[in-house]
Write a protein that holds these residues in place. Structure first.
Motif, PDB file in Angstrom:
ATOM      1  N   LEU A   1      -9.094 -11.497  37.618  1.00  0.00           N
ATOM      2  CA  LEU A   1      -8.730 -11.216  39.094  1.00  0.00           C
ATOM      3  C   LEU A   1      -7.434 -10.398  39.159  1.00  0.00           C
ATOM      4  N   ARG A   2      -6.844 -10.176  38.128  1.00  0.00           N
ATOM      5  CA  ARG A   2      -5.284  -9.514  38.202  1.00  0.00           C
ATOM      6  C   ARG A   2      -5.483  -8.390  37.088  1.00  0.00           C
ATOM      7  N   ASP A   3      -5.721  -8.419  35.832  1.00  0.00           N
ATOM      8  CA  ASP A   3      -5.561  -7.267  34.890  1.00  0.00           C
ATOM      9  C   ASP A   3      -7.057  -6.626  35.014  1.00  0.00           C
ATOM     10  N   GLY A   4      -8.093  -7.514  35.364  1.00  0.00           N
ATOM     11  CA  GLY A   4      -9.496  -7.208  35.670  1.00  0.00           C
ATOM     12  C   GLY A   4      -9.821  -6.292  36.634  1.00  0.00           C
TER      13      GLY A   4
ATOM     14  N   GLY B   1       0.200 -16.454  39.787  1.00  0.00           N
ATOM     15  CA  GLY B   1       0.531 -14.859  40.308  1.00  0.00           C
ATOM     16  C   GLY B   1       1.396 -14.217  39.342  1.00  0.00           C
ATOM     17  N   LEU B   2       1.307 -13.028  39.351  1.00  0.00           N
ATOM     18  CA  LEU B   2       2.103 -12.164  38.520  1.00  0.00           C
ATOM     19  C   LEU B   2       3.246 -11.645  39.257  1.00  0.00           C
ATOM     20  N   ALA B   3       4.464 -11.388  38.606  1.00  0.00           N
ATOM     21  CA  ALA B   3       5.459 -10.916  39.322  1.00  0.00           C
ATOM     22  C   ALA B   3       6.399  -9.987  38.475  1.00  0.00           C
TER      23      ALA B   3
ATOM     24  N   ILE C   1       4.042 -19.418  37.040  1.00  0.00           N
ATOM     25  CA  ILE C   1       4.254 -18.195  37.462  1.00  0.00           C
ATOM     26  C   ILE C   1       4.389 -17.412  36.285  1.00  0.00           C
ATOM     27  N   HIS C   2       4.109 -16.205  36.416  1.00  0.00           N
ATOM     28  CA  HIS C   2       4.018 -15.367  35.160  1.00  0.00           C
ATOM     29  C   HIS C   2       4.898 -13.897  35.624  1.00  0.00           C
ATOM     30  N   VAL C   3       6.128 -13.941  34.912  1.00  0.00           N
ATOM     31  CA  VAL C   3       7.120 -13.051  35.196  1.00  0.00           C
ATOM     32  C   VAL C   3       6.957 -12.249  33.742  1.00  0.00           C
ATOM     33  N   PHE C   4       7.175 -10.618  34.229  1.00  0.00           N
ATOM     34  CA  PHE C   4       7.243  -9.864  33.039  1.00  0.00           C
ATOM     35  C   PHE C   4       8.332  -8.782  33.253  1.00  0.00           C
ATOM     36  N   ILE C   5       8.525  -8.379  32.204  1.00  0.00           N
ATOM     37  CA  ILE C   5       9.463  -7.075  32.093  1.00  0.00           C
ATOM     38  C   ILE C   5       9.128  -6.367  30.816  1.00  0.00           C
TER      39      ILE C   5
ATOM     40  N   PHE D   1       6.790 -16.158  30.556  1.00  0.00           N
ATOM     41  CA  PHE D   1       7.512 -14.812  30.608  1.00  0.00           C
ATOM     42  C   PHE D   1       6.773 -13.900  29.620  1.00  0.00           C
ATOM     43  N   SER D   2       6.542 -12.703  29.959  1.00  0.00           N
ATOM     44  CA  SER D   2       6.012 -11.783  29.206  1.00  0.00           C
ATOM     45  C   SER D   2       6.936 -10.606  28.867  1.00  0.00           C
ATOM     46  N   PRO D   3       7.243 -10.286  27.280  1.00  0.00           N
ATOM     47  CA  PRO D   3       7.986  -8.917  27.047  1.00  0.00           C
ATOM     48  C   PRO D   3       6.600  -8.016  27.021  1.00  0.00           C
ATOM     49  N   GLU D   4       6.621  -7.228  28.197  1.00  0.00           N
ATOM     50  CA  GLU D   4       5.687  -6.179  28.101  1.00  0.00           C
ATOM     51  C   GLU D   4       5.635  -5.396  26.896  1.00  0.00           C
ATOM     52  N   ASP D   5       4.917  -4.861  26.608  1.00  0.00           N
ATOM     53  CA  ASP D   5       4.857  -3.827  25.377  1.00  0.00           C
ATOM     54  C   ASP D   5       5.384  -4.474  24.024  1.00  0.00           C
TER      55      ASP D   5
ATOM     56  N   ILE E   1       5.482 -18.232  26.694  1.00  0.00           N
ATOM     57  CA  ILE E   1       5.910 -16.849  26.044  1.00  0.00           C
ATOM     58  C   ILE E   1       4.579 -16.119  25.857  1.00  0.00           C
ATOM     59  N   ASN E   2       4.370 -14.930  26.364  1.00  0.00           N
ATOM     60  CA  ASN E   2       3.075 -14.347  26.425  1.00  0.00           C
ATOM     61  C   ASN E   2       3.379 -12.914  25.616  1.00  0.00           C
ATOM     62  N   ILE E   3       3.050 -12.636  24.431  1.00  0.00           N
ATOM     63  CA  ILE E   3       3.188 -11.531  23.608  1.00  0.00           C
ATOM     64  C   ILE E   3       2.070 -10.452  24.001  1.00  0.00           C
ATOM     65  N   ALA E   4       2.448  -9.479  24.844  1.00  0.00           N
ATOM     66  CA  ALA E   4       1.918  -8.516  25.160  1.00  0.00           C
ATOM     67  C   ALA E   4       1.728  -7.420  24.501  1.00  0.00           C
ATOM     68  N   ASP E   5       0.232  -7.040  23.825  1.00  0.00           N
ATOM     69  CA  ASP E   5      -0.155  -5.906  23.054  1.00  0.00           C
ATOM     70  C   ASP E   5      -0.549  -4.948  24.357  1.00  0.00           C
ATOM     71  N   THR E   6       0.498  -4.585  24.959  1.00  0.00           N
ATOM     72  CA  THR E   6       0.176  -3.629  26.314  1.00  0.00           C
ATOM     73  C   THR E   6      -0.945  -2.405  26.308  1.00  0.00           C
ATOM     74  N   VAL E   7      -0.601  -1.925  25.155  1.00  0.00           N
ATOM     75  CA  VAL E   7      -1.486  -0.527  24.792  1.00  0.00           C
ATOM     76  C   VAL E   7      -2.410  -0.623  23.608  1.00  0.00           C
TER      77      VAL E   7
ATOM     78  N   VAL F   1      -1.088 -14.805  23.903  1.00  0.00           N
ATOM     79  CA  VAL F   1      -1.494 -13.491  23.479  1.00  0.00           C
ATOM     80  C   VAL F   1      -2.168 -12.795  24.364  1.00  0.00           C
ATOM     81  N   HIS F   2      -1.839 -11.547  24.648  1.00  0.00           N
ATOM     82  CA  HIS F   2      -2.454 -10.673  25.952  1.00  0.00           C
ATOM     83  C   HIS F   2      -2.764  -9.464  25.197  1.00  0.00           C
ATOM     84  N   CYS F   3      -4.001  -9.180  24.728  1.00  0.00           N
ATOM     85  CA  CYS F   3      -4.458  -8.012  24.020  1.00  0.00           C
ATOM     86  C   CYS F   3      -5.149  -7.054  24.734  1.00  0.00           C
ATOM     87  N   HIS F   4      -4.953  -5.708  24.650  1.00  0.00           N
ATOM     88  CA  HIS F   4      -5.682  -4.768  25.398  1.00  0.00           C
ATOM     89  C   HIS F   4      -6.426  -3.974  24.104  1.00  0.00           C
ATOM     90  N   ASP F   5      -7.690  -3.521  24.775  1.00  0.00           N
ATOM     91  CA  ASP F   5      -8.571  -2.861  23.757  1.00  0.00           C
ATOM     92  C   ASP F   5      -8.741  -1.486  23.236  1.00  0.00           C
TER      93      ASP F   5
END
Ligand code: KIV
Ligand code: ZN
Length: 391
Positions: free
Chosen positions: A15-18, A75-77, A99-103, A141-145, A169-175, A204-208
């Protein structure tokens, strides 16, 4: 669940990234329906939207928060007061919330997107995670990228977030930049260097982008993460996110190897995937793993013969286990006489082996010009050969 199995939490962000998929815009009503189906499917956390983004997104997060029971709603913030305040308000009636805070933490995000020094970046993490922690027991908390962030600086960013009160702590593989070996090594490094690694949940938050999001997510949990974020049907920004139905099926089929379980009720998979497909207006590709229409169809003669003798020769997962119809034996030019005879029987022609000697060459010549031979084609073939139904 055997003694050594480890429970992996499933965080759905359809509902958010999707919704960041080009051309996708769920209505509030659709978001509520999807969230309720997600709850039935068994996800642990639903990211319902980005409340500050628009009035409708705010309303949708609020409506989702008020219409589910067991599942935790987030929600995302961004690391900004307005974003966090919007999440506080939108999720206030949820039974379970976070809550999901990212930077962005990578050099490219710090320098070009945020125009921040490392010190300013760390200060923002501390300030906004602490602020969010006043309103939520669980701050993610997500460290984006993260995968393009200097590993030693990533550790500093994570330590800062944990000190400020983050418990996920959500490790984002943003790209979608990493690969399974490298991602596993990153987790080993974090485990060795993050002071309170074992006190928090790593996600983990991985993109394809390079087609590795499912493999990367699995590598992450093999190296210490206990939560996977993703979407149903892998929808999401650009090439999409980790397809959660593939994760759930992999953990079930290969439990002998992974020893991971989830709360997902696999039998609800097809219904969930169909709902996402309908509301996104994106057809599920025929060859999509686990839920594609070809995933349980067999055409080659060798495979069909094996299947007729014992299904596990060519199926590691039954269609029924993911809520799909029975296996299909599709007749075509590669099919063998056993499969043709079996289908003839299904439609009322109880043919002998002798009769098959006449029928099979005609079948082959028709199949040379038609990719799929259906029941109607079979009846025409039988007329041509002059064999009548015995049914
Ligand atoms: O891909 C990404 O980095 C995100 C973050 C908000 C976690 O979606
Ligand atoms: Zn993302």
């Amino acid at each position: 669940m055997t003694k050594e199995d480890k429970k992996i939490q499933i965080f759905d962000t359809s509902l958010r990234d999707g919704e960041q998929t080009i051309g996708v815009n769920f209505s509030i009503d659709q978001k509520v329906k999807i969230a309720q189906q997600m709850e039935k499917w068994g996800v642990d956390v639903i990211e319902a939207g980005f409340p500050v983004a628009s009035k409708d997104d705010f309303k949708a997060v609020k409506a989702v928060a008020e219409s589910v029971d067991r599942v935790c709603v987030t929600g995302l913030a961004r690391a900004k007061q307005g974003d966090i305040d919007a999440c506080v308000e939108a999720t206030k009636n949820a039974k379970h919330k976070q809550i999901h805070v990212f930077i962005g933490t990578s050099p490219i995000h710090r320098e070009y997107k945020l125009n921040m020094t490392k010190e300013e970046n760390l200060a923002a993490i501390h300030k906004w995670v602490s602020y969010a922690r006043q309103f939520f027991d669980i701050v993610q908390f997500s460290p984006e990228d993260a995968t393009r962030t200097e590993p030693d600086y990533l550790v500093e960013a994570i330590n800062t977030a944990i000190d400020a009160g983050a418990s996920v702590i959500n490790i984002a593989d943003t790209v979608g930049y990493t690969n399974p070996i490298e991602f596993g090594q990153l987790f080993d490094y974090l485990r060795a260097n993050v002071e309170r690694f074992d006190d928090v949940v790593f996600s983990v938050h991985c993109h394809d982008d390079l087609g590795m999001s499912v493999a990367n997510a699995i590598a992450g949990v093999q190296h210490g993460a206990t939560r996977i974020e993703g979407t149903v049907n892998g929808i999401g920004e650009r090439a999409g996110n980790t397809a959660l139905e593939e994760i759930a099926a992999a953990f079930m089929v290969r439990n002998d190897y992974y020893h991971f379980t989830t709360n997902i009720n696999l039998k609800e998979t097809k219904a969930t995937a169909d709902m996402i497909s309908e509301f996104t207006k994106m057809a599920i590709p025929n060859n999509k793993a686990v839920i594609g229409s070809n995933a349980f169809s067999h055409e080659s003669g060798i495979h069909q013969d094996g299947m007729l003798k014992n299904r596990s020769t060519y199926e590691i997962l039954t269609p029924q286990s993911v809520g799909m119809d029975a296996t299909h034996i599709v007749l075509g030019k590669l099919s063998g006489s056993h499969a043709v005879m079996q289908e003839l029987q299904n439609i009322g022609f109880d043919v002998s082996k002798e009769e098959m000697k006449k029928i099979f060459p005609v079948f082959k010549s028709v199949a040379d010009h038609k990719a799929i031979i259906d029941d109607n084609d079979l009846k025409i073939i039988m007329k041509k050969v002059g064999v009548m139904s015995h049914a």
